[in-house]
Design an enzyme around this catalytic site. Structure first.
Site, mmCIF file in Angstrom:
data_model
loop_
_atom_site.group_PDB
_atom_site.id
_atom_site.type_symbol
_atom_site.label_atom_id
_atom_site.label_comp_id
_atom_site.label_asym_id
_atom_site.label_seq_id
_atom_site.Cartn_x
_atom_site.Cartn_y
_atom_site.Cartn_z
ATOM 1 N N CYS A 165 0.453 -1.797 -0.085
ATOM 2 C CA CYS A 165 -0.210 -0.123 -0.047
ATOM 3 C C CYS A 165 0.701 0.956 -0.671
ATOM 4 C CB CYS A 165 -1.315 0.202 1.278
ATOM 5 S SG CYS A 165 -1.989 -1.221 0.872
ATOM 6 N N HIS A 305 -1.308 7.659 6.924
ATOM 7 C CA HIS A 305 -1.880 6.343 6.494
ATOM 8 C C HIS A 305 -3.519 6.207 6.704
ATOM 9 C CE1 HIS A 305 -1.278 2.099 4.172
ATOM 10 N NE2 HIS A 305 -1.401 1.920 5.201
ATOM 11 N N GLU A 316 0.850 4.849 14.490
ATOM 12 C CA GLU A 316 1.064 6.203 13.571
ATOM 13 C C GLU A 316 0.835 7.103 14.405
ATOM 14 O OE1 GLU A 316 0.226 7.816 9.356
ATOM 15 O OE2 GLU A 316 -0.703 6.328 10.106
ATOM 16 N N LYS A 337 -8.299 8.938 3.875
ATOM 17 C CA LYS A 337 -9.412 6.898 3.780
ATOM 18 C C LYS A 337 -10.564 7.287 4.839
ATOM 19 C CE LYS A 337 -4.815 4.591 3.118
ATOM 20 N NZ LYS A 337 -3.873 5.764 3.984
ATOM 21 N N HIS A 342 -9.108 2.624 1.049
ATOM 22 C CA HIS A 342 -8.399 2.423 0.751
ATOM 23 C C HIS A 342 -8.430 1.983 -0.226
ATOM 24 C CE1 HIS A 342 -4.059 1.109 1.753
ATOM 25 N NE2 HIS A 342 -4.224 0.877 3.219
ATOM 26 N N PHE A 402 1.997 -3.652 3.862
ATOM 27 C CA PHE A 402 1.974 -5.366 3.874
ATOM 28 C C PHE A 402 3.793 -5.442 4.022
ATOM 29 C CE2 PHE A 402 -2.155 -6.087 3.881
ATOM 30 C CZ PHE A 402 -3.142 -6.038 5.271
#
Length: 414
Positions: A165, A305, A316, A337, A342, A402
């Site tokens: 991502c 993110h 985060e 998002k 996403h 990931f």
């Protein structure tokens, strides 16, 4: 050697809340959700039955049926957004050397829809190998970069980035560095994703990564909310045109913002979970700020993110406090998002566009769908539920993937 300055001179986007950049920005500032029931396939047997799909988009408005035999959806999305960016940047045959104009494209899944469909057809046909001769060049993850170059005759650096991502953010970082080093005058950098299909929803769903708020899809993406239960899968594309400053000035290009730094790091912790203290994120943000020649107290805004997952939405903000200290509470933070869903490998580019337009327009889009504070999350200014007008001179855009990949992009008002 003296590094060259890099600016943004064009934007293109195809998203669940807008099929071009003006529509995307309008929806972002109004707090519009792109989530809804899945229509691409029958999802009635799946735990997750919602996604952020494109609206009113027909590939045949851009490509004929013969062309579509060669293109997976992720390439279609990429080509459409690049066409917009090229128009926006104002390029023509007289103001660009196509030997010094390149493409770097990111995707997390590539042509996964075409791959699934070929395998399903093989099974339905009883194992008879009637594979399309086009399926390999539809599926391979680098093909969108190649197709973009073919469509626009761009013979500069050309390849793909794969960092889950964070893929399209990594593409922007690489393009930035190639121009700084004098290896190109201009670059298209972005990413696309087309993974709202059975295997995509099933795979992410069984990882418990997706929201199952099927009865209320528009509020399902809830970054930093106490009751978040996973992300909403999106699709689409985003791209920025990066250009060497003197080259842009010589052709009279409009300049959205300057790219000043990029930080890259690894969590080195887990294949899917972020580091609980955000150590890799701290490293990436610090790099981006330092490379920009700025101080952490100069940062006005961070587009996080912020996926709406239980673990990531804690780590985060902890990383932000860990690096910025007291200044963390003075910045405008958001997660777009909450509106777009996403977009996986395309997320970094779409959110970079949002960050660039925040700087240009002095408006911070909201983090929508906030109902209850989470006591485990530091009480930062997350711009909950309503856009705010605020001068932003220097901003960061975070993207993680990931495998523990982290990318932080830094942009400054030009």
């Amino acid at each position: 050697m003296e590094l060259k300055r890099v600016v943004v001179t064009g934007l293109g986007a195809l998203t669940p809340i807008g099929n071009d950049v003006p529509a995307l920005w309008n929806a972002l500032t109004k707090g519009v959700s792109g989530a809804g029931p899945i229509t691409h396939f029958d999802a009635s047997k799946f735990k997750c039955q919602i996604a952020a799909e494109l609206k009113d988009f027909d590939s045949l408005n851009f490509f004929d049926k013969k062309e579509m035999r060669l293109l997976d959806g992720y390439t279609v999305y990429g080509l459409v957004s690049v066409d917009e960016a090229m128009r926006d940047a104002g390029f023509n045959d007289t103001n660009i050397d196509r030997n010094r104009f390149g493409v770097i494209w990111g995707s997390g899944m590539g042509g996964v829809t075409s791959l699934q469909n070929e395998i399903m057809e093989y099974a339905v046909n009883g194992g008879i190998p009637r594979f399309s001769p086009y399926w390999v060049p539809k599926v391979i993850i680098d093909i969108c970069a190649g197709q973009i170059a073919i469509r626009h005759g761009l013979r500069g650096p050309n390849y793909c980035t794969a960092a889950a991502c964070a893929s399209s953010a990594a593409a922007i970082s690489d393009a930035f560095n190639l121009i700084r080093l004098g290896k190109a005058d201009a670059m298209l950098a972005g990413g696309s994703e087309c993974a709202i299909m059975e295997a995509g929803i099933g795979g992410f769903g069984n990882m418990r990564a997706l929201s199952t708020r099927n009865d209320d899809p528009q509020t399902a993406s809830r970054p930093y909310d106490r009751d978040r239960d996973g992300f909403v899968l999106g699709e689409g594309s985003g791209v920025v045109v990066l250009e060497e400053l003197e080259h842009a000035l010589a052709r009279g290009a409009k300049i959205y913002a300057e790219v000043t730094g990029a930080g890259l790091s690894a969590d080195a912790y887990h294949i899917t979970a972020s580091h609980p203290e955000g150590l890799g994120v701290i490293n990436a943000m610090r790099q981006a700020v330092e490379e920009s020649g700025m101080s952490i107290t100069d940062v006005d805004h961070i587009n996080t993110h912020g996926t709406s997952t239980p673990i990531g939405d804690i780590s985060e903000p902890k990383a932000i406090v860990g690096l910025f200290g007291d200044h963390a509470y003075k910045m405008a933070i958001n997660s777009t998002k909450s509106m777009t869903g996403h977009l996986l490998g395309a997320a970094g580019a779409v959110e970079a566009i949002a960050t660039i337009l925040t700087i240009k327009n002095g408006i911070v889009p909201p983090t929508i769908n906030h109902f209850n504070d989470d006591p485990e999350i530091p009480a930062l200014d997350f711009t909950f539920n309503k856009a705010v007008t605020r001068n932003v001179d220097f901003a960061l855009s975070n993207a993680f993937g990931f495998g523990g990949h982290n990318v932080c992009l830094a942009f400054r008002k030009y």
